[in-house]
Enzyme design. Sequence first.
Site, short mmCIF file in Angstrom:
data_model
loop_
_atom_site.label_atom_id
_atom_site.label_comp_id
_atom_site.label_asym_id
_atom_site.label_seq_id
_atom_site.Cartn_x
_atom_site.Cartn_y
_atom_site.Cartn_z
N HIS A 1 0.85 -1.19 0.00
CA HIS A 1 0.00 0.00 0.00
C HIS A 1 0.89 1.24 0.00
CE1 HIS A 1 -3.88 -2.02 1.73
NE2 HIS A 1 -3.31 -2.75 0.79
N GLU B 1 1.08 3.79 1.88
CA GLU B 1 1.65 4.14 3.18
C GLU B 1 2.86 3.28 3.52
OE1 GLU B 1 -1.49 3.43 2.36
OE2 GLU B 1 -2.90 4.10 3.90
N CYS C 1 -5.99 1.71 6.01
CA CYS C 1 -6.64 0.48 6.45
C CYS C 1 -6.00 0.04 7.77
CB CYS C 1 -6.50 -0.60 5.39
SG CYS C 1 -4.78 -1.14 5.16
N CYS D 1 -2.16 -0.67 7.46
CA CYS D 1 -1.34 0.54 7.37
C CYS D 1 -1.39 1.35 8.65
CB CYS D 1 -1.81 1.39 6.19
SG CYS D 1 -1.52 0.60 4.59
#
Length: 400
Positions: free
Chosen positions: A52, A54, A82, A85
């Site tokens: 992701h 992040e 999420c 993360c």
Amino acid sequence: MSDEDFMGLALAQARQAAALGEVPVGAVVVRNGEVIATGRNALIGGHDPTAHAEIVALRAAALALGNYRLDECELFVTLEPCAMCSGALLNARLKRVVFGAAEPKTGSAGSVINLFEQTQLNHQTRVRGGVLAEQSRALMQDFFRQRRLVQREESIQRQPLRDDALRTPDSRFKDLPAYPWQPHYINDLPALDGLRMHYLDEQGGGEEGGTPPLTYLCLHGHTAWSYEFRHLIPSLLQAGHRVIAPDLIGFGKSDKPKKTDLHTFSFHRQILLELVDRLDLKNMVLVLSARSGRLGLTLPMVEPWRYQNVRILDAKRASHDLPLSACYPLWQEMGIPILEVGQSLGATHGLAQMCSEDVASDAPFPDRGHSAALRAFPCIAMCSETADTAQQFWLTLRKE
């Protein structure tokens, strides 16, 4: 720099992700007012379910600082983090997290749960949401809209063929000169009744000289298909306009009913009217082959406000019983530029020269079975009450 400035940099990362086919989420890590790392979604490209934006940004920041602790850093991300993360951001001891759009399905900074408010954890990270949220949301919506369109196109291309129709093999259209455009298909217009229709839909690069772009609806003649406009389309796109060029049923890459009696004037006209409505075409210039004029000229009778102008290709061959060299008051009354269509139009606009006469390529018609429309059209174009009504429509406008 402000939070909005840093979020703008994260949006730039998100757009790069979208260009690579990834869900458009971008992130930047900031320390003491300076960007030290960036990241964007890379799950597909990296075959990595943890990649992701992040996480990618955190990894880059940790490497840049030589430390997995990022307690003096802030992270800006275009979408609410999420649970995975959020946990990583807390473990990195970030000072602050700023996100753009909320994520109602997986967001763990307030939408579904809020891990950042768990006082049992040994570190608390401050959170701010909603920064440039509309821009972030619009980017996501556009990405998934385009993906749904692609999936729909793929589904239509796999559509089963009706028993009473044929479909020209794709190999017949391979490597056609000056015809590089991606195909578009539609099969759910009511009048199509399950037949698959092909059309080109190309968008130019914006305005030229401050003039708003137009939509050119190009209708081929009864011995041709959208390939007829292969030399015209590039010039229209270069001027910043949009071009829609359908293949009528029985022509080009569209399905081809085997029987000639299916091909009626009202059948083809209704399909075109439904296509215009489905694509919500406006600000249109209707471009007609001399051989498609009678069919095409009936379209503005229904919703004339959609049309700004008409252009007839190869006007020397236009029907003498349907005069076109006149200014029609209808366009003036509607506040649309006055229409002048005459024999000199091709020379004035270079259209006749740009559409050569050898456009009736036999690629779509490998045998007689695929050619029912070719046999039917010369008759139906001249035997229609609608066409006669259209003639009176235009002649009445000419006399007013």
